[in-house]
Design a protein around this motif. Sequence first.
Motif, mmCIF file in Angstrom:
data_model
loop_
_atom_site.group_PDB
_atom_site.id
_atom_site.type_symbol
_atom_site.label_atom_id
_atom_site.label_comp_id
_atom_site.label_asym_id
_atom_site.label_seq_id
_atom_site.Cartn_x
_atom_site.Cartn_y
_atom_site.Cartn_z
ATOM 1 N N TRP A 1 4.164 -2.987 19.587
ATOM 2 C CA TRP A 1 3.967 -3.729 18.348
ATOM 3 C C TRP A 1 3.693 -2.785 17.171
ATOM 4 N N VAL A 2 3.009 -1.682 17.426
ATOM 5 C CA VAL A 2 2.777 -0.692 16.369
ATOM 6 C C VAL A 2 4.102 -0.194 15.814
ATOM 7 N N VAL A 3 5.026 0.144 16.710
ATOM 8 C CA VAL A 3 6.333 0.641 16.292
ATOM 9 C C VAL A 3 7.081 -0.419 15.494
ATOM 10 N N PHE B 1 5.258 5.716 6.574
ATOM 11 C CA PHE B 1 4.962 4.773 7.651
ATOM 12 C C PHE B 1 5.104 5.411 9.037
ATOM 13 N N ALA B 2 5.838 6.514 9.131
ATOM 14 C CA ALA B 2 5.863 7.263 10.391
ATOM 15 C C ALA B 2 4.497 7.887 10.652
ATOM 16 N N CYS C 1 7.446 -2.553 8.021
ATOM 17 C CA CYS C 1 6.774 -2.162 6.780
ATOM 18 C C CYS C 1 7.635 -1.192 5.975
ATOM 19 N N ALA C 2 8.214 -0.195 6.669
ATOM 20 C CA ALA C 2 9.053 0.797 5.986
ATOM 21 C C ALA C 2 10.269 0.147 5.349
ATOM 22 N N VAL C 3 10.851 -0.835 6.040
ATOM 23 C CA VAL C 3 12.023 -1.523 5.505
ATOM 24 C C VAL C 3 11.637 -2.368 4.292
ATOM 25 N N VAL C 4 10.558 -3.141 4.423
ATOM 26 C CA VAL C 4 10.127 -4.021 3.338
ATOM 27 C C VAL C 4 9.723 -3.212 2.111
ATOM 28 N N ALA C 5 9.133 -2.047 2.321
ATOM 29 C CA ALA C 5 8.675 -1.218 1.205
ATOM 30 C C ALA C 5 9.814 -0.822 0.285
ATOM 31 N N ALA D 1 0.835 -1.205 0.000
ATOM 32 C CA ALA D 1 0.000 0.000 0.000
ATOM 33 C C ALA D 1 0.866 1.250 0.000
ATOM 34 N N GLY D 2 1.942 1.231 0.793
ATOM 35 C CA GLY D 2 2.859 2.366 0.796
ATOM 36 C C GLY D 2 3.524 2.560 -0.555
#
Length: 435
Positions: A318-320, A131-132, A326-330, A102-103
Motif C-alpha cells: 500500500w505504501v508503494v 515521493f520516492a 501521490c506522484a501522479v496527482v502532484a 505537500a509535494g
Amino acid sequence: MTKRLKLVDILALGFMTFAFFLGAGNIIFPPQAGMLAGDHFTAAMIGFLITAVGLPLIGIIAVAVAGGGWKGLTRDLPTGVATLMAVLIFIIIGPAFAAPRAGLVAYEIGFKPFLSAPGQLELGAFSVVFFAVAMFFSLSQGKLIDTIGKFLTPLLFAALAILAIAVIVNPQGDVVAAQGNYVENALTTGFLEGYNTMDTFAALMFGMLIVDVIRKKGIEDNKATCMYLIYAGIIAAAGLAFVYVSLFYLGSTASAVAQGTQNGGEIMAAYVDALFGPVGQMILAAIIGLACLTTVIGLVSACADYFSSLTSWTYRRWVVVVATVCAVVANVGLKQLIAISVPVLFALYPVAIALIGLTFIRRWLPNPAVGYRLVLGVALLFSLLDAAKVMGADMSGFSFLPLFDVGMAWLLPTLVAMGVAKFVGSRANALVDAS
C-alpha cells in the motif's frame, strides 16, 4: 495518587500538537487569503482561525471525549457508513489532495524559485524524486519521522517567527483594497478558506495518537487526559494563530512584490526573496522542503496502515501504491489541485463539523442512532448544494436558503436537525447499533 505531568511535559505535548498540524496547507493558504482580503484581512483572518485552528483542536478533544478513536466517534453509525467515511477522509488527506499538495508546496517554495524556466518536465522529475524519498521512509513505517521532527519543528517555527518579525518591521508594500468575495463577506470567506487546511479531517483520524502520548506518560484518568489535551490545544492554537496572523499580514502587504503569482506558495517565495534575497530563499526552501516531506511520510504511512487493515494487501504494498498515486496527482499542479479539491471539501467538511458537534451533545440525545443519522444526513444534503454551487452549477433555485449566498447553506439546517434530534426516539426504544 493521580499521576500529573510536569510543566516541561505539557509544553512538549503542546509543541508536538503544533507540529502535528503545521503542514503545507497551513503555510500556503494564509498568504493568498491575506492578499485577496486586503484591508479586510482582520475579519477574514478571524474566519480562517475558526476553521483552521479552532475546529481541528476541538476535533481532537472530541476524539478524546468519544473514546476509542474513529470507532468511538462513529459507534452510532452503521459499520459500512463509518468505514466509507473513513476511507473518503483518508483518500482526501492522502493520495487525492493533501499529500500531493505537500509535494507541490515543496516544489513551489523549495525548488521552483531556483529554476530559470520551470515547466511540466521539472515538476514531473521533482515529483518522482520527492515521493520516492517519502516512500523509502514510509516503508519502515516512518521510524525516522520522530528524529527529523525533533529538529525540524523548532527550525520551522523559528524561521516563521523571523519572517513574521521581518514582515511587521519591514513590510514590502501597503495594504490594498479587498478583492472578490472578501469585499462583502470577508468573515465567511475566510471561514470557508480554512477548509483547505484539511486539519479537521486530520484531527478526526489522528487525534488518538496525541491521546496515546498522554497515556504513555502514565495518565490513565479520562478527565486528566482531556485536561492535558486542552492544555496542549491551547499551546498549539497559540502557535498556529501566530503563524496564521503573520502570514495573513504578509499576504495583505504582498501586492507590490508578488504580482502575477498564482498561489500562496509563490506569494511567500516572492516575499522572502524581497526581504532576504537568495540566502533567505535557500534557508526557507530547505525548511519547507523537509516540513512537507515529513508531512507526506506521515500521511502515506497512515493511509497504508489503514488500507492494509481493510484488505489482504500488505502495508508495504500500500505504501508503494499510495506514494505512486501521490506522484501522479502532484503533476496536476498546485493551482489546479486546489481547484479540484474545493468542491470535495465543501461537500464533506460540514459532515465532519457535524460529527464533532454530535460528540459533545450525544449524552443528551434520547436515541443517538437516529440522531446521528438525521444530523449527518441533513449536513451532507445541504453541503452538496454548496459543493454544486462551487462547481459552477446553476443553483439559483436554492438562493432562498439562509447563508446559501456565502456557501454555508448547511449550517442552519444542521443546527435545526441537532435540535430535533434531542426529541427523537427514546433510550428504551433505541435502534440496535448496526456496528
